[in-house]
Design a protein around this motif. Structure first.
Motif, short mmCIF file in Angstrom:
data_model
loop_
_atom_site.label_atom_id
_atom_site.label_comp_id
_atom_site.label_asym_id
_atom_site.label_seq_id
_atom_site.Cartn_x
_atom_site.Cartn_y
_atom_site.Cartn_z
N TRP A 139 0.83 -1.21 0.00
CA TRP A 139 0.00 0.00 0.00
C TRP A 139 0.87 1.26 0.00
CZ3 TRP A 139 0.20 3.66 3.85
CH2 TRP A 139 0.81 3.30 5.05
N LYS A 140 2.01 1.20 0.68
CA LYS A 140 2.94 2.34 0.66
C LYS A 140 3.54 2.49 -0.73
CE LYS A 140 4.45 2.47 5.49
NZ LYS A 140 5.64 2.42 6.38
N PHE A 141 3.95 1.35 -1.29
CA PHE A 141 4.53 1.37 -2.64
C PHE A 141 3.54 1.90 -3.65
CE2 PHE A 141 4.84 -0.75 -6.75
CZ PHE A 141 6.09 -0.34 -7.17
N LEU A 142 2.29 1.46 -3.56
CA LEU A 142 1.28 1.86 -4.53
C LEU A 142 1.02 3.36 -4.49
CD1 LEU A 142 -0.72 0.94 -6.68
CD2 LEU A 142 -2.42 0.60 -4.88
N ILE A 143 0.92 3.94 -3.29
CA ILE A 143 0.68 5.38 -3.17
C ILE A 143 1.82 6.16 -3.82
CG2 ILE A 143 0.57 7.30 -1.53
CD1 ILE A 143 -0.86 5.40 0.41
N ALA A 144 3.07 5.79 -3.46
CA ALA A 144 4.23 6.49 -4.03
C ALA A 144 4.33 6.25 -5.53
CB ALA A 144 5.50 6.03 -3.33
N ASN A 145 4.00 5.04 -5.96
CA ASN A 145 4.07 4.68 -7.37
C ASN A 145 3.08 5.51 -8.20
OD1 ASN A 145 4.45 3.30 -9.81
ND2 ASN A 145 3.11 1.62 -9.22
N VAL A 146 1.83 5.58 -7.75
CA VAL A 146 0.80 6.33 -8.48
C VAL A 146 1.13 7.82 -8.50
CG1 VAL A 146 -1.62 7.01 -8.51
CG2 VAL A 146 -1.01 4.63 -8.05
N LEU A 147 1.48 8.38 -7.34
CA LEU A 147 1.80 9.81 -7.28
C LEU A 147 3.01 10.13 -8.15
CD1 LEU A 147 1.28 10.62 -3.48
CD2 LEU A 147 -0.21 11.21 -5.41
N GLY A 148 4.03 9.28 -8.08
CA GLY A 148 5.23 9.51 -8.89
C GLY A 148 4.93 9.43 -10.37
N GLY A 149 4.12 8.45 -10.76
CA GLY A 149 3.76 8.30 -12.17
C GLY A 149 2.99 9.50 -12.69
N ILE A 150 2.04 9.98 -11.89
CA ILE A 150 1.23 11.14 -12.31
C ILE A 150 2.08 12.39 -12.43
CG2 ILE A 150 -0.61 12.71 -11.58
CD1 ILE A 150 -2.02 10.28 -10.34
N VAL A 151 2.89 12.66 -11.41
CA VAL A 151 3.70 13.89 -11.42
C VAL A 151 4.76 13.84 -12.51
CG1 VAL A 151 5.27 15.35 -10.10
CG2 VAL A 151 3.28 14.33 -8.98
N TRP A 152 5.46 12.69 -12.64
CA TRP A 152 6.54 12.60 -13.63
C TRP A 152 6.00 12.57 -15.06
CZ3 TRP A 152 7.77 8.41 -16.98
CH2 TRP A 152 8.95 8.60 -17.73
N ALA A 153 5.16 11.60 -15.36
CA ALA A 153 4.66 11.45 -16.73
C ALA A 153 3.72 12.58 -17.10
CB ALA A 153 3.95 10.10 -16.88
N GLY A 154 2.74 12.86 -16.23
CA GLY A 154 1.80 13.94 -16.53
C GLY A 154 2.49 15.29 -16.58
N GLY A 155 3.41 15.53 -15.65
CA GLY A 155 4.12 16.80 -15.63
C GLY A 155 5.01 16.98 -16.85
N THR A 156 5.69 15.92 -17.25
CA THR A 156 6.56 16.00 -18.42
C THR A 156 5.75 16.33 -19.68
OG1 THR A 156 8.15 14.41 -17.52
CG2 THR A 156 8.16 14.72 -19.91
N VAL A 157 4.62 15.65 -19.85
CA VAL A 157 3.77 15.92 -21.02
C VAL A 157 3.26 17.34 -20.98
CG1 VAL A 157 1.59 15.34 -22.15
CG2 VAL A 157 3.10 13.51 -21.35
N ALA A 158 2.79 17.80 -19.82
CA ALA A 158 2.24 19.16 -19.71
C ALA A 158 3.28 20.22 -20.05
CB ALA A 158 1.70 19.38 -18.30
N VAL A 159 4.49 20.08 -19.48
CA VAL A 159 5.53 21.09 -19.70
C VAL A 159 6.02 21.08 -21.14
CG1 VAL A 159 7.89 21.77 -19.08
CG2 VAL A 159 6.27 21.13 -17.29
N ILE A 160 6.38 19.89 -21.64
CA ILE A 160 6.94 19.80 -22.99
C ILE A 160 5.89 20.18 -24.04
CG2 ILE A 160 7.98 18.27 -24.71
CD1 ILE A 160 9.78 18.95 -22.35
N TYR A 161 4.64 19.78 -23.82
CA TYR A 161 3.58 20.12 -24.77
C TYR A 161 3.36 21.64 -24.80
CZ TYR A 161 -0.92 20.10 -27.17
OH TYR A 161 -1.94 20.34 -28.05
N SER A 162 3.37 22.27 -23.63
CA SER A 162 3.18 23.73 -23.57
C SER A 162 4.31 24.45 -24.30
CB SER A 162 3.14 24.19 -22.10
OG SER A 162 2.04 23.61 -21.43
N VAL A 163 5.54 24.00 -24.07
CA VAL A 163 6.69 24.61 -24.75
C VAL A 163 6.57 24.39 -26.26
CG1 VAL A 163 9.19 24.47 -25.08
CG2 VAL A 163 8.23 24.39 -22.77
N GLY A 164 6.15 23.18 -26.64
CA GLY A 164 6.00 22.88 -28.06
C GLY A 164 4.94 23.73 -28.73
N LYS A 165 3.86 23.97 -28.02
CA LYS A 165 2.78 24.78 -28.58
C LYS A 165 3.21 26.23 -28.76
CE LYS A 165 -0.79 22.47 -29.78
NZ LYS A 165 -1.20 22.54 -31.21
#
Length: 221
Positions: A139-165
């Motif tokens: 349960w500890k792993f899952l919380i950190a895993n989900v939060l890390g995935g959202i912030v890293w992957a989602g954040g990367t797409v948001a930042v790079i896409y904004s710069v690209g636009k």
């Protein structure tokens, strides 16, 4: 055919599957350039209307979370012998120094090592399997895993896409330059992480060599 026209023929589903698959396999513990693929695909989405950045981000997040979870289960089942086997098969990625560095991070930070590891190439490969080997509560792993995935992957797409636009017109005229820049950025990040890993390994070697005389002196007494 102009490169812009060729890029328009790339099926969006192929991009989504590629991103999710590569990131998932990297998170599983297989050394792959997940960050390079994600940045490149996001820049492609910024210039191609048929590639939805929200779907791309969702695929990246899913790949990260699912891959890490499978890696956790494999690590929990395989235990220390799994790391030893990986060290023999992939010494450049799973050598004793790499494992020791990752273990120290887990011992120091606990579940936060999983979250922070998502942003560091070496720990991104180790996080899932090592958390399983060290038997971190799921349960500890899952919380950190989900939060890390959202912030890293989602954040990367948001930042790079904004710069690209912002630079969309420039990218449309010189799309190949945009792709080259993305690849160089990803490769640069990979090289920097490799250099840091080598420095860490060298420091570990120095510590071990310094400790040997002390150990030998104790043994002699």
């Amino acid at each position: 055919m102009h490169i812009q026209e060729w890029l328009e023929t790339v099926p969006a589903i192929a991009v989504y599957l590629l991103v999710g698959g590569v990131i998932g396999l990297e998170s599983l513990g297989i050394p792959l350039p997940g960050e390079i693929v994600l940045v490149s695909a996001t820049l492609l989405a910024a210039t191609q209307d048929h590639i939805n950045p929200y779907v791309l981000g969702a695929c990246a997040i899913t790949g990260a979370v699912v891959g890490d979870s499978i890696g956790y289960l494999i690590g929990r089942k395989g235990g220390k012998p799994l790391l030893a086997w990986l060290g023999r098969k992939f010494p450049k990625h799973f050598g004793p120094h790499h494992v020791a560095t990752a273990e120290r991070s887990f011992q120091k930070w606990g579940m936060w090592a999983v979250f922070v590891g998502r942003f560091i190439a070496l720990l991104r490969i180790f996080a899932g399997p090592l958390a399983g080997v060290l038997r971190m509560p799921y349960w500890k792993f899952l919380i950190a895993n989900v939060l890390g995935g959202i912030v890293w992957a989602g954040g990367t797409v948001a930042v790079i896409y904004s710069v690209g636009k912002v630079a969309e017109e420039w990218l449309k005229k010189f799309s190949w330059l945009g792709l080259v820049a993305a690849l160089l950025f990803g490769l640069g990040s990979f090289v920097v992480m490799r250099i840091k890993a080598k420095k860490a390994a060298a420091a570990q070697d120095a510590e071990e060599k310094a400790a040997r005389p002390e150990n030998e002196a104790v043994a002699a007494e």
